[in-house]
Design a protein around this motif. Structure first.
Motif, PDB file in Angstrom:
ATOM      1  N   MET A 283       2.110  17.165 -15.234  1.00  0.00           N
ATOM      2  CA  MET A 283       3.069  16.520 -14.182  1.00  0.00           C
ATOM      3  C   MET A 283       4.027  17.613 -13.748  1.00  0.00           C
ATOM      4  SD  MET A 283       2.007  13.600 -14.008  1.00  0.00           S
ATOM      5  CE  MET A 283       3.132  13.074 -12.992  1.00  0.00           C
ATOM      6  N   ARG A 284       4.289  18.530 -14.594  1.00  0.00           N
ATOM      7  CA  ARG A 284       5.274  19.609 -14.022  1.00  0.00           C
ATOM      8  C   ARG A 284       4.777  20.657 -13.092  1.00  0.00           C
ATOM      9  NH1 ARG A 284      10.369  20.327 -15.813  1.00  0.00           N
ATOM     10  NH2 ARG A 284      11.014  18.823 -17.326  1.00  0.00           N
ATOM     11  N   LYS A 285       3.459  20.996 -13.415  1.00  0.00           N
ATOM     12  CA  LYS A 285       3.049  21.698 -12.335  1.00  0.00           C
ATOM     13  C   LYS A 285       2.158  21.493 -11.339  1.00  0.00           C
ATOM     14  CE  LYS A 285       1.574  25.637 -15.997  1.00  0.00           C
ATOM     15  NZ  LYS A 285       0.608  26.215 -16.551  1.00  0.00           N
ATOM     16  N   TYR A 286       1.727  20.186 -11.242  1.00  0.00           N
ATOM     17  CA  TYR A 286       1.087  19.584 -10.291  1.00  0.00           C
ATOM     18  C   TYR A 286       1.460  18.635  -9.643  1.00  0.00           C
ATOM     19  CZ  TYR A 286      -2.025  23.305 -12.609  1.00  0.00           C
ATOM     20  OH  TYR A 286      -2.340  24.480 -13.211  1.00  0.00           O
ATOM     21  N   GLY A 287       2.342  17.991 -10.445  1.00  0.00           N
ATOM     22  CA  GLY A 287       2.880  16.607 -10.064  1.00  0.00           C
ATOM     23  C   GLY A 287       1.843  15.350  -9.949  1.00  0.00           C
ATOM     24  N   SER A 288       0.741  15.657 -10.855  1.00  0.00           N
ATOM     25  CA  SER A 288      -0.218  14.700 -11.179  1.00  0.00           C
ATOM     26  C   SER A 288      -1.135  14.876 -12.212  1.00  0.00           C
ATOM     27  CB  SER A 288      -1.294  14.875  -9.957  1.00  0.00           C
ATOM     28  OG  SER A 288      -2.521  14.082 -10.303  1.00  0.00           O
ATOM     29  N   ASP A 289      -1.378  13.737 -12.619  1.00  0.00           N
ATOM     30  CA  ASP A 289      -2.312  13.810 -14.022  1.00  0.00           C
ATOM     31  C   ASP A 289      -3.887  13.953 -13.738  1.00  0.00           C
ATOM     32  OD1 ASP A 289      -2.830  11.166 -13.236  1.00  0.00           O
ATOM     33  OD2 ASP A 289      -2.196  10.226 -15.183  1.00  0.00           O
ATOM     34  N   LYS A 290      -4.083  14.155 -12.513  1.00  0.00           N
ATOM     35  CA  LYS A 290      -5.370  14.468 -12.099  1.00  0.00           C
ATOM     36  C   LYS A 290      -5.443  15.428 -10.968  1.00  0.00           C
ATOM     37  CE  LYS A 290      -5.586  10.175  -9.132  1.00  0.00           C
ATOM     38  NZ  LYS A 290      -4.250   9.426  -9.848  1.00  0.00           N
ATOM     39  N   PRO A 291      -4.904  16.668 -11.487  1.00  0.00           N
ATOM     40  CA  PRO A 291      -4.718  17.501 -10.609  1.00  0.00           C
ATOM     41  C   PRO A 291      -6.022  18.221  -9.629  1.00  0.00           C
ATOM     42  CG  PRO A 291      -4.275  18.504 -12.824  1.00  0.00           C
ATOM     43  CD  PRO A 291      -4.548  17.012 -12.746  1.00  0.00           C
ATOM     44  N   ASP A 292      -5.676  18.702  -8.367  1.00  0.00           N
ATOM     45  CA  ASP A 292      -6.676  19.226  -7.495  1.00  0.00           C
ATOM     46  C   ASP A 292      -6.380  20.880  -8.010  1.00  0.00           C
ATOM     47  OD1 ASP A 292      -8.624  20.070  -6.087  1.00  0.00           O
ATOM     48  OD2 ASP A 292      -8.046  19.036  -4.350  1.00  0.00           O
ATOM     49  N   LEU A 293      -7.287  21.341  -8.979  1.00  0.00           N
ATOM     50  CA  LEU A 293      -7.028  22.797  -9.359  1.00  0.00           C
ATOM     51  C   LEU A 293      -7.885  23.711  -8.062  1.00  0.00           C
ATOM     52  CD1 LEU A 293      -7.632  22.297 -13.207  1.00  0.00           C
ATOM     53  CD2 LEU A 293      -5.410  22.542 -11.700  1.00  0.00           C
ATOM     54  N   ARG A 294      -8.615  23.180  -7.219  1.00  0.00           N
ATOM     55  CA  ARG A 294      -8.730  24.057  -6.087  1.00  0.00           C
ATOM     56  C   ARG A 294      -7.626  24.595  -5.267  1.00  0.00           C
ATOM     57  NH1 ARG A 294     -12.493  20.070  -2.735  1.00  0.00           N
ATOM     58  NH2 ARG A 294     -10.487  19.044  -3.090  1.00  0.00           N
TER      59      ARG A 294
END
Length: 595
Positions: A283-294
């Protein structure tokens, strides 16, 4: 010769030249070249070009044939004339010269075109889904689904799992969505429910000693549809394992799920050794619990820079200890035009705007520009640049307030930046395990503590944590699989101790009598030797959607409902007859029209 075909429409090759053949299929495309008719004849297996010239006894009938008529043809296989070969078609070296033709099924004027890939109104496509499914791309999507499901079955069996079918008619169970209820004719006033998931049954299979279970399970939830969730019915690869810890599930399922994408992903790279990202970190790094790491962008907390700074808006927000300021880096986004577009986008998302700093070279230095940079001064602007690793031509955007409230928006801004600046690599599948979900959350509507995720998960620390820890600080042995911005699977290690189960529900406001009433079968099973167990469920529809590069789950399902949860092909839901209602002991209490 067989009544309808000696070969399928995808079978003829150069080795068949000179032989007689019989084909049956649909007229995909018809072309008249100076009196000679060319018909692309299509079936499930492929396409063959057939030729009918005026000398053929079949010519007069062939002239009447129209698109999507079903015909049977006899003729001789011959090589296509030089220069007319089709290298994109397996049958592209040959054609069939027709000597006899029979119409097996005429077609009226088509409400949905089959040839080509034109956009068409979705309700029309769903009403005539049998025609829509003839279209090449959709037909291929469904066959991809068939292959993926078959691969899943083989991989699960190879890993020692046994396939079990659990009941469809069951008891209502609160699992986060509304149940579909089925009235009982025999037991007046009582209802079955269609299962939201086989959760309790698969845990009971572990109680029964079957050790490893899986199922391609139909699940039913009466909830509003959306692009990544089908209304009503969906399918999941459901599984459970006995005597396992979280890492055992990871080690077992990671190669199986990755293997699906390696097999059917068209050669696109698939993550090796999936990272484990705690929920709070995601949540802190990507703002989502299903982050798009691409998307490689990582948000950072820059609250210290703005605290007591000259930018009073953020400084005042930070006077509340709960509040923070997050920065979203934007490499290459340091133009006024891009920053203005991001600001306009934020306003379209219901936000007052999106603050930013642009970084530009000034001699041998890179300095911040824009209203925020002017207010905080060069030293603080430099601190932000250094923390984010930005350079000349880059920018940073900011979200401020309570992270619980703005994290989702900040995550959307991160995705928007990655998309618009072409930073996101769309040619790969990036996986991660999201772990350490909070066990409880505070329900603002009901002003009470509630389960955050699956109530059957084991809290980290077990019964002791439930007794001694502040509930909102307890984490669960709960995990998701995230891929390219989608949640592909969810699971957990189960709470198999009856006293811990009762305590967890007690914290959420339910007494032991509620546990016995709602989950009696499983609660009783826990009293008679329950093994530690855990598992997960992976969404079949979403997996196939990603593999097919589809934007909507309806593009990978056979007969889906529309956005209003209606089956336009079969006419469901439909009204019950008065006799049916009497047999079910039901009387309708419909809302007034316009109410």
């Amino acid at each position: 010769m067989h009544l309808y075909r000696s070969h399928t429409c995808g079978a003829l090759r150069a080795g068949d030249i000179g032989s007689e053949a019989r084909l049956s299929g649909w007229c995909h495309r018809i072309r008249d070249h100076g009196g000679v008719l060319f018909i692309d004849l299509r079936d499930h297996y492929g396409m063959t070009q057939i030729v009918v010239d005026p000398d053929s006894p079949a010519f007069k009938l062939a002239e009447k044939v129209r698109s999507e008529w079903v015909i049977r043809v006899d003729g001789k296989v011959r090589q296509r004339p030089a220069g007319t070969e089709n290298a994109n078609l397996p049958t592209g070296q040959v054609e069939m010269f027709v000597t006899a033709l029979e119409v097996l099924g005429e077609a009226k004027e088509l409400p949905v075109p089959v040839f080509g890939d034109l956009e068409y109104p979705e309700d029309t496509r769903l009403t005539y889904r049998f025609l829509d499914l003839r279209r090449e791309k959709l037909h291929a999507n469904i066959m991809m689904r068939v292959k993926v499901v078959d691969h899943m079955r083989q991989a699960m069996k190879a890993a020692g799992f046994n396939e079990f079918a659990t009941p469809i008619l069951t008891a209502s169970s609160p699992e986060g969505a509304r149940d579909f209820l089925v009235p009982s004719r025999i037991h007046a006033g009582k209802f079955y429910a269609l299962p939201q998931a086989p959760q309790q049954y698969k845990q009971l299979l572990m109680m029964a000693g079957f050790d490893r279970y899986f199922q391609i399970a139909p699940c039913f939830r009466d909830e509003d549809p959306r692009a990544d969730r089908l209304p009503g019915e969906f399918y999941q690869l459901d599984l459970e394992m006995s005597f396992v810890e979280q890492e055992d599930v990871f080690r077992t399922m990671e190669p199986i799920i990755a293997g699906i994408f390696e097999t059917f992903g068209g050669g696109r790279p698939v993550t090796k050794n999936w990272p484990r990202i705690p929920y709070a970190e995601a949540m802190r790094k990507y703002g989502s619990d299903k982050p798009d790491l691409r998307n490689p962008l990582v948000m950072q907390n820059v609250s210290d820079v703005f605290r007591d700074s000259g930018f009073k808006v953020f400084a005042r927000i930070l006077e509340d200890a709960k509040n923070e300021v997050w920065a979203i880096p934007a490499p290459g986004g340091g133009s006024r035009g891009f920053c203005d577009r991001m600001n306009s986008w934020a306003q379209g998302e219901g936000q007052p705007g999106l603050g930013y700093i642009m970084f530009k070279a000034d001699g041998d230095k890179v300095v911040g520009q824009g209203p925020i940079a002017n207010n905080i001064g060069p030293e603080k602007a430099e601190a932000i640049r250094a923390q984010l690793g930005l350079k000349d031509g880059d920018a940073a955007f900011f979200a401020a307030g309570n992270p619980e409230k703005f994290a989702k928006f900040a995550g959307a801004a991160r995705l928007k930046v990655g998309e618009d600046l072409n930073i996101t690599d769309k040619s790969r599948f990036e996986f991660a395990w999201i772990t350490d979900f909070p066990f409880f959350e505070y329900n603002e509507d009901e002003k009470k503590i509630d389960f955050s995720h699956n109530p059957f998960s084991m809290p980290q620390g077990g019964l002791e944590a439930l007794k001694t820890q502040e509930p909102l600080t307890i984490k669960a042995f709960q995990y998701d699989i995230a891929c390219n911005g989608y949640e592909l699977a969810s699971g957990g290690i189960r709470n198999h101790k009856p006293e811990a189960m009762v305590k967890a529900f007690e914290i959420a406001g339910y007494g032991e009598e509620t546990v016995v009433e709602r989950f009696g079968g499983m609660y009783r099973a826990f009293q008679y030797g329950a093994p530690p167990h855990g598992g997960m469920a992976a969404g079949v529809d979403r997996i196939v959607m990603l593999l097919c590069d589809a934007q909507n789950l309806r593009e990978v399902a056979l007969f889906p409902m529309n956005q209003r949860a209606e089956d336009l092909l079969m006419g469901a839901p439909s009204e019950a007859t008065a006799k049916q209602l009497r047999e079910l002991h039901l009387r309708l209490n419909l809302p007034e029209k316009g109410a």
